[in-house]
Write a protein that holds these residues in place. Structure first.
Motif, mmCIF file in Angstrom:
data_model
loop_
_atom_site.group_PDB
_atom_site.id
_atom_site.type_symbol
_atom_site.label_atom_id
_atom_site.label_comp_id
_atom_site.label_asym_id
_atom_site.label_seq_id
_atom_site.Cartn_x
_atom_site.Cartn_y
_atom_site.Cartn_z
ATOM 1 N N GLY A 229 -46.547 -0.088 -32.434
ATOM 2 C CA GLY A 229 -47.143 0.267 -33.714
ATOM 3 C C GLY A 229 -46.092 0.716 -34.706
ATOM 4 N N GLU A 230 -46.549 1.337 -35.783
ATOM 5 C CA GLU A 230 -45.669 1.843 -36.826
ATOM 6 C C GLU A 230 -46.181 3.186 -37.311
ATOM 7 O OE1 GLU A 230 -46.051 -1.395 -39.612
ATOM 8 O OE2 GLU A 230 -44.040 -2.137 -39.135
ATOM 9 N N GLY A 235 -42.413 7.290 -46.698
ATOM 10 C CA GLY A 235 -42.760 6.046 -47.371
ATOM 11 C C GLY A 235 -42.260 4.795 -46.681
ATOM 12 N N VAL A 236 -41.575 4.964 -45.555
ATOM 13 C CA VAL A 236 -41.040 3.811 -44.813
ATOM 14 C C VAL A 236 -41.773 3.687 -43.484
ATOM 15 C CG1 VAL A 236 -38.989 2.817 -43.725
ATOM 16 C CG2 VAL A 236 -38.773 4.099 -45.872
ATOM 17 N N LEU A 237 -42.164 2.462 -43.128
ATOM 18 C CA LEU A 237 -42.831 2.226 -41.864
ATOM 19 C C LEU A 237 -41.796 2.077 -40.748
ATOM 20 C CD1 LEU A 237 -45.674 -0.249 -42.906
ATOM 21 C CD2 LEU A 237 -45.855 2.196 -42.421
ATOM 22 N N VAL A 238 -41.912 2.923 -39.740
ATOM 23 C CA VAL A 238 -40.965 2.933 -38.630
ATOM 24 C C VAL A 238 -41.662 2.381 -37.384
ATOM 25 C CG1 VAL A 238 -39.480 4.338 -37.172
ATOM 26 C CG2 VAL A 238 -39.805 4.946 -39.590
ATOM 27 N N VAL A 252 -40.237 5.110 -28.149
ATOM 28 C CA VAL A 252 -38.933 4.809 -28.726
ATOM 29 C C VAL A 252 -39.165 4.342 -30.153
ATOM 30 C CG1 VAL A 252 -36.819 3.474 -28.562
ATOM 31 C CG2 VAL A 252 -38.025 4.130 -26.469
ATOM 32 N N TYR A 253 -38.548 5.040 -31.111
ATOM 33 C CA TYR A 253 -38.640 4.680 -32.528
ATOM 34 C C TYR A 253 -37.353 3.986 -32.956
ATOM 35 C CZ TYR A 253 -42.512 8.042 -32.646
ATOM 36 O OH TYR A 253 -43.684 8.710 -32.405
ATOM 37 N N TYR A 280 -29.215 0.864 -37.062
ATOM 38 C CA TYR A 280 -30.447 1.571 -36.707
ATOM 39 C C TYR A 280 -30.183 2.931 -36.081
ATOM 40 C CZ TYR A 280 -32.529 -3.057 -37.284
ATOM 41 O OH TYR A 280 -32.929 -4.263 -37.783
ATOM 42 N N GLU A 281 -31.197 3.803 -36.219
ATOM 43 C CA GLU A 281 -31.244 5.039 -35.453
ATOM 44 C C GLU A 281 -32.401 4.917 -34.475
ATOM 45 O OE1 GLU A 281 -31.475 9.222 -37.189
ATOM 46 O OE2 GLU A 281 -33.401 9.005 -36.165
ATOM 47 N N TYR A 282 -32.126 5.137 -33.210
ATOM 48 C CA TYR A 282 -33.154 5.107 -32.177
ATOM 49 C C TYR A 282 -33.505 6.542 -31.800
ATOM 50 C CZ TYR A 282 -32.007 0.158 -31.566
ATOM 51 O OH TYR A 282 -31.804 -1.192 -31.772
#
Length: 303
Positions: A229-230, A235-238, A252-253, A280-282
């Motif tokens: 999912g997100e 304001g940003v979909l992760v 895990v994002y 990316y940042e995980y």
């Protein structure tokens, strides 16, 4: 003939592990249909909190109702694997969030499968003045939590649950301090009907079968991808992926690269680990030891 009988008797002989799992399943059966009001203490490195736990059996389901007695009263209700949070006035019912006591509900739910755990009866002692048998559930791997359960010798009910780190240190402990009959359940059980099937990881399992695990992650075989999912962050979909071994979960994002000021945190049994790789940042967040979280991100390319 004697040899044949000896071999046949060995086939049906109950092993020590069988005896342990039978004792654990007896505890689960006793707890499932119990209707009690309990005062429960939860302790970890951050201190101790007191809770009121009401447990009833309805519609062939175990219903737990937890109230935090430290400060503002708030808590959650759980029926089977479906639940919701409520506020002090019980006028608000929102999505179920993480609670330290959820491991108690999941572990003693007969529907929860224990994948890759061994069971050992480790002796008898006294806890909270009661004679108990000790049941240890140990993962067959070296990265998940283990559990030490004190089972009342008379009622076959759980008295205490300790969550153990991979090196067998105690991470948290949940202890029943007192038990009395239920004197009323101030809760609208119809709320569960509206939630059924909407917030259970088990119900979502398989709905994302077409989605592959991100190849840069190192996910142990005991854990399955049960949800994708997100979430919205400034304001940003992760995007995220949710994994479960049937008992515990972690997410895990995968977000845009940021400056990682605090790379790791722990709160009770919850671990949070952040790591940059490429653009990316995980972030790994869940009911797993911090070393486990590090292993999940161990194969990321270096920034």
């Amino acid at each position: 003939m004697l040899l044949t009988f000896f071999c046949a008797s060995n086939v049906f002989a109950e092993t020590e592990e069988d005896k342990c799992f039978n004792a654990f399943n007896e505890l689960r059966g006793s707890y499932l249909k119990a209707e009690n009001q309990m005062t429960v203490s939860v302790s970890n490195s951050s201190g101790m909190t007191l809770h009121r736990l009401l447990h009833i059996y309805k519609d062939n389901k175990s219903i737990s109702y937890w109230e935090n007695l430290n400060g503002e009263i708030r808590g959650y209700a759980l029926k089977g694997d479906v639940g919701f949070d409520f506020n002090q006035d019980k006028e608000y019912a929102g999505p179920l969030t993480w609670h330290q006591t959820l491991i108690w509900d999941r572990l003693f739910n007969p529907d929860t499968k224990l994948n890759g755990f061994s069971c050992v009866l480790t002796g008898r002692t006294r806890v909270a003045g009661q004679r108990v048998s000790l049941i240890r559930l140990a993962p067959k791997d070296s990265y998940r939590y283990g559990y030490l359960i004190a089972k009342d010798d008379v009622s076959a009910m759980p008295v205490e649950l300790a969550v153990l780190s991979p090196n067998s240190g105690i991470i948290s402990k949940i202890t029943v301090n007192s038990v009395s009959p239920v004197d009323g359940l101030n809760l609208d059980l119809s709320v569960f009907d509206n939630l059924n099937g909407h917030n259970s990881a088990d119900n979502k399992e398989g709905t994302n079968a077409f989605t592959k695990i991100w190849p840069e992650l190192n996910i142990p075989k005991e854990y399955k991808l049960v949800e994708t999912g997100e979430i919205e962050d400034n304001g940003v979909l992760v995007p995220y992926q949710l994994f479960s071994d049937g008992l515990t979960t972690f997410r895990v994002y995968k977000n845009a690269k940021t400056s990682v000021v605090i790379p790791a945190l722990t709160n009770g049994t919850i671990s949070i680990l952040r790591k940059n790789s490429g653009d990316y940042e995980y972030a790994v967040v869940g009911e797993i030891p911090i070393l486990f979280a590090e292993s999940v991100l161990s194969e990321l390319p270096r920034s």
